[in-house]
Design an enzyme around this catalytic site. Structure first.
Site, short mmCIF file in Angstrom:
data_model
loop_
_atom_site.label_atom_id
_atom_site.label_comp_id
_atom_site.label_asym_id
_atom_site.label_seq_id
_atom_site.Cartn_x
_atom_site.Cartn_y
_atom_site.Cartn_z
N GLN A 28 0.79 -1.12 0.10
CA GLN A 28 0.01 -0.04 0.17
C GLN A 28 0.78 1.41 -0.02
O GLN A 28 0.57 2.27 -0.19
CB GLN A 28 -0.95 0.02 1.31
CG GLN A 28 -2.14 -1.10 1.13
CD GLN A 28 -2.92 -1.10 2.39
OE1 GLN A 28 -2.61 -1.65 3.19
NE2 GLN A 28 -3.91 -0.38 2.21
N ARG A 85 3.58 -0.46 13.22
CA ARG A 85 3.30 -1.58 12.69
C ARG A 85 3.55 -1.42 10.91
O ARG A 85 2.60 -0.61 10.38
CB ARG A 85 1.94 -2.18 12.97
CG ARG A 85 1.39 -3.36 12.38
CD ARG A 85 -0.09 -3.92 12.84
NE ARG A 85 -0.14 -5.08 11.78
CZ ARG A 85 -1.28 -5.02 11.12
NH1 ARG A 85 -2.15 -4.07 11.00
NH2 ARG A 85 -1.59 -6.26 10.26
N HIS A 129 1.02 -9.54 4.59
CA HIS A 129 -0.25 -8.70 4.37
C HIS A 129 -0.67 -8.43 3.23
O HIS A 129 -0.49 -7.53 2.17
CB HIS A 129 0.18 -7.00 4.95
CG HIS A 129 -0.97 -6.18 5.42
ND1 HIS A 129 -1.08 -5.58 6.27
CD2 HIS A 129 -2.07 -6.12 4.50
CE1 HIS A 129 -2.19 -4.80 6.25
NE2 HIS A 129 -3.14 -5.10 4.95
N ASN A 173 -1.70 -11.05 8.61
CA ASN A 173 -2.86 -9.97 8.74
C ASN A 173 -4.19 -10.33 7.76
O ASN A 173 -4.20 -10.73 6.84
CB ASN A 173 -2.40 -8.58 7.90
CG ASN A 173 -3.50 -7.45 8.06
OD1 ASN A 173 -3.87 -6.94 8.88
ND2 ASN A 173 -3.99 -7.30 6.81
N GLU A 174 -5.16 -10.45 8.52
CA GLU A 174 -6.51 -10.61 8.26
C GLU A 174 -6.67 -12.00 7.03
O GLU A 174 -6.97 -11.76 5.97
CB GLU A 174 -7.13 -9.50 7.60
CG GLU A 174 -7.10 -8.28 8.24
CD GLU A 174 -7.61 -6.92 7.81
OE1 GLU A 174 -7.93 -6.71 6.47
OE2 GLU A 174 -8.06 -6.01 8.72
N ASN A 303 -8.30 -6.06 14.28
CA ASN A 303 -8.45 -4.92 13.22
C ASN A 303 -10.01 -4.81 13.26
O ASN A 303 -10.69 -5.53 12.92
CB ASN A 303 -8.09 -5.17 11.77
CG ASN A 303 -6.49 -5.18 11.69
OD1 ASN A 303 -5.79 -4.88 12.74
ND2 ASN A 303 -5.97 -5.41 10.47
N TYR A 305 -13.47 -2.33 11.92
CA TYR A 305 -13.63 -1.15 11.32
C TYR A 305 -15.53 -0.90 11.61
O TYR A 305 -15.79 0.29 11.69
CB TYR A 305 -13.56 -1.03 9.87
CG TYR A 305 -11.95 -0.87 9.63
CD1 TYR A 305 -11.21 0.37 9.65
CD2 TYR A 305 -11.14 -1.94 9.50
CE1 TYR A 305 -9.97 0.22 9.57
CE2 TYR A 305 -9.82 -1.87 9.28
CZ TYR A 305 -9.20 -0.62 9.26
OH TYR A 305 -8.06 -0.28 9.15
N GLU A 373 -5.42 -2.28 13.94
CA GLU A 373 -5.84 -1.41 12.83
C GLU A 373 -7.18 -0.80 13.34
O GLU A 373 -8.11 -1.46 13.82
CB GLU A 373 -6.01 -2.03 11.41
CG GLU A 373 -4.87 -2.34 10.65
CD GLU A 373 -5.09 -2.80 9.38
OE1 GLU A 373 -6.18 -2.44 8.65
OE2 GLU A 373 -4.52 -3.47 8.85
N TRP A 414 -5.07 3.42 11.91
CA TRP A 414 -4.77 3.14 10.51
C TRP A 414 -5.37 4.34 9.71
O TRP A 414 -6.36 4.76 9.91
CB TRP A 414 -5.63 1.86 9.86
CG TRP A 414 -5.44 1.65 8.56
CD1 TRP A 414 -6.23 2.22 7.52
CD2 TRP A 414 -4.59 0.74 8.00
NE1 TRP A 414 -5.52 1.85 6.35
CE2 TRP A 414 -4.46 0.98 6.63
CE3 TRP A 414 -3.23 -0.01 8.56
CZ2 TRP A 414 -3.53 0.16 5.64
CZ3 TRP A 414 -2.49 -0.62 7.54
CH2 TRP A 414 -2.45 -0.45 6.13
N GLU A 421 -5.51 1.64 -1.49
CA GLU A 421 -6.39 0.83 -0.57
C GLU A 421 -7.10 -0.20 -1.53
O GLU A 421 -8.44 -0.11 -1.64
CB GLU A 421 -7.43 1.86 -0.07
CG GLU A 421 -7.11 2.76 1.09
CD GLU A 421 -6.81 1.71 2.19
OE1 GLU A 421 -7.41 0.83 2.36
OE2 GLU A 421 -6.18 2.46 3.10
N TRP A 422 -6.30 -0.88 -1.93
CA TRP A 422 -6.67 -2.19 -2.60
C TRP A 422 -7.57 -1.97 -3.85
O TRP A 422 -7.21 -1.17 -4.68
CB TRP A 422 -7.23 -3.17 -1.55
CG TRP A 422 -5.97 -3.21 -0.16
CD1 TRP A 422 -6.31 -2.95 0.73
CD2 TRP A 422 -4.87 -3.96 -0.37
NE1 TRP A 422 -5.21 -3.15 1.62
CE2 TRP A 422 -4.44 -3.90 0.97
CE3 TRP A 422 -3.96 -4.66 -1.32
CZ2 TRP A 422 -3.13 -4.57 1.14
CZ3 TRP A 422 -2.69 -5.22 -1.06
CH2 TRP A 422 -2.35 -4.96 0.16
#
Length: 500
Positions: A28, A85, A129, A173-174, A303, A305, A373, A414, A421-422
């Site tokens: 990213q 991180r 990640h 990660n995730e 993480n 959101y 995050e 974050w 952003e992907w």
């Protein structure tokens, strides 16, 4: 009494030693995808697929952190961050995912870590990640067991290089996004839409985590920590009807429990076969895998959101044989009256409280937690008052969860920088620092200044109250807390989105 003296006499609402940091990910921000021997990743490949990423954008240049890392470390120091991180790009170190080490790529991370430590910033390394070397994907990727073995080899390479300087290691990660979103829904790299393949990827990611934990444990020095990061979204049934409650449970399995149960519950989720038996016989599991996956870790990274508000919905295909792999008869909904971010994500800090307290209640042996995050996406305005409100409310929720018994040791915002952003490309901005992608100029936002002041004096001004742990109708991660006016309108809803 001066203002400084007054702050010193006020009771701290976060304990001494609480870790304050910020977070990024290699693909990213780094750019330099063809520089110094870096090999291609699945995201380099995916970004070239027409329509895969908004406006055809990619991480080819991103924030050019590979060349501007010194400036970015300076921003962290100005922020007052005690920790950072970041992730290592696997193909920058091992261009083919295995074999000879690319020393130039490894030296980049050595320089970064040295600068962080010289600046009083503790590095927290995430090994994976999402940027799998394309060479490993060409041989099956996370669908196959060999990738888990190669991941353990890669973890050993990284520890041998940085183990003397880095004390905090995050394996994954995730894994939900890597497996289900990437191999099942096709919205992330590698862009596959498979059933068996996605479930196999989820299992092999967890297996790779367990194998890496074993390698790192063999080498780790006293006091070093090893953990894993999951994205957690409590699922809320829209009504108390049995249909909605069961729909929320299926969503909870997909997003949360298929990962938390083998990691911290000592078993595969009991309803995996019931929910996914039509698309998989789970032949990728082997005797002893569960023990490998469940090896104890020193911390869990969370993480968070948003929550997922769920109702039962007709299956897209009535015939189960012809039904798509992850059609669960579920619809996520967002009501008209909702507090939202600039991206339209519903803002619900109570969901963070539910996550932290719910995990603590469900898993008696849960290790300490770091919020790895948590952030707010918008269009990049410098006077980002929405982000300030978001941070303040989620930090209040964090402190409430700690008062209710959650063992939270740190918070990583974050993100440090606006970044790639992907699948959303560059339109979504989460940074405390604005990045002009044409000039690469960095400009701290109002939230940067707010966060700097908060880190210097971490006091939650909203009264902290102890609320009972969530007791949802189905599962501790299936949430249903009453409305709390301090958090804004509720109950609220959120359509399922990729995490950051």
């Amino acid at each position: 009494m001066t203002a400084i003296e007054e702050r010193r006499t006020r009771p701290r609402t976060f304990p001494a030693g609480f870790v304050w940091g910020t977070a990024t990910a290699a693909y990213q921000i780094e750019g330099a995808v063809d520089t110094d021997g870096r090999g291609p990743s699945i995201w380099d490949t995916f970004c070239r697929v027409p329509g895969a990423v908004a406006r055809g954008e990619s991480g080819e240049f991103a924030c050019d952190h590979y060349h501007r890392w010194q400036e970015d470390v300076g921003l962290m120091k100005d922020l007052g961050a005690g920790a950072y991180r970041f992730s290592v790009a696997w193909p920058r170190v091992l261009p083919d995912g295995r074999g000879p080490v690319n020393r130039r790529g490894l030296d980049f991370y050595r320089r970064l870590v040295d600068a962080l430590r010289e600046g009083g910033i503790e590095p927290y390394i995430t090994l994976y990640h999402w940027d799998l070397p394309q060479a490993l994907e060409d041989h099956g990727g996370w669908r196959v067991r060999d990738t888990a073995e190669r991941f353990a080899d890669y973890a050993e390479v990284m520890y041998e290089a940085l183990g003397e300087s880095v004390s905090n290691w995050i394996t994954l990660n995730e894994p939900y996004c890597s497996s289900i979103v990437g191999y099942g829904e096709g919205r992330h790299a590698p862009g596959a839409t498979e059933g068996e393949g996605a479930l196999a990827a989820a299992h092999h990611l967890l297996l790779g985590h367990g194998l890496a934990v074993a390698r790192l444990r063999q080498m780790a020095r006293p006091g070093q920590q090893i953990g894993v990061t999951l994205n957690m979204s409590p699922t809320v049934p829209v009504t108390s009807s049995p249909q909605d409650v069961q729909a929320a449970r299926r969503m909870d399995l997909l997003v949360n429990r298929q990962f938390t149960e083998p990691l911290f519950g000592g078993a595969y989720a009991a309803d995996m076969a019931e929910t996914f038996g039509r698309i998989s016989g789970f032949s990728f599991r082997r005797d002893g895998d569960l023990e490998i996956v469940g090896r104890p870790v020193d911390f869990l990274g969370v993480n968070y959101y948003y929550r997922l508000h769920v109702e039962a919905a007709p299956y897209e295909e009535a015939d189960p044989v012809r039904r798509s792999a992850f059609d669960l008869g579920v619809r996520t909904v967002t009501p008209e009256r909702a507090r939202t971010s600039g991206l339209g994500w519903v803002v619900e800090p109570e969901g963070l409280y539910e996550t932290l307290v719910g995990l603590t209640s469900r898993y008696p042996d849960l290790p300490p937690v770091y919020i790895t995050e948590n952030g707010y996406g918008d269009d990049g305005a410098l006077e980002d008052t929405g982000r300030i409100d978001y941070l303040r409310d989620h930090l209040t929720a964090t402190r409430e969860a700690m008062t209710a018994g959650a063992d939270v040791r740190g918070y990583f915002c974050w993100s440090l920088l606006d970044n790639f952003e992907w699948a959303r490309g560059y339109s979504a901005r989460f940074g405390l620092v604005h990045v002009d992608y044409d000039t690469q100029a960095r400009t701290p936002k109002a939230s940067f200044r707010w966060m700097r002041d908060f880190i210097a004096d971490p006091v939650v001004t909203t009264p902290v109250t102890t609320r009972p742990a969530t007791t949802g109708p189905v599962d501790i991660l299936v949430a249903g807390t009453p409305r709390d006016e301090r958090w804004g309108p509720g109950p609220l809803s959120q359509a399922a989105e990729e995490s950051t």
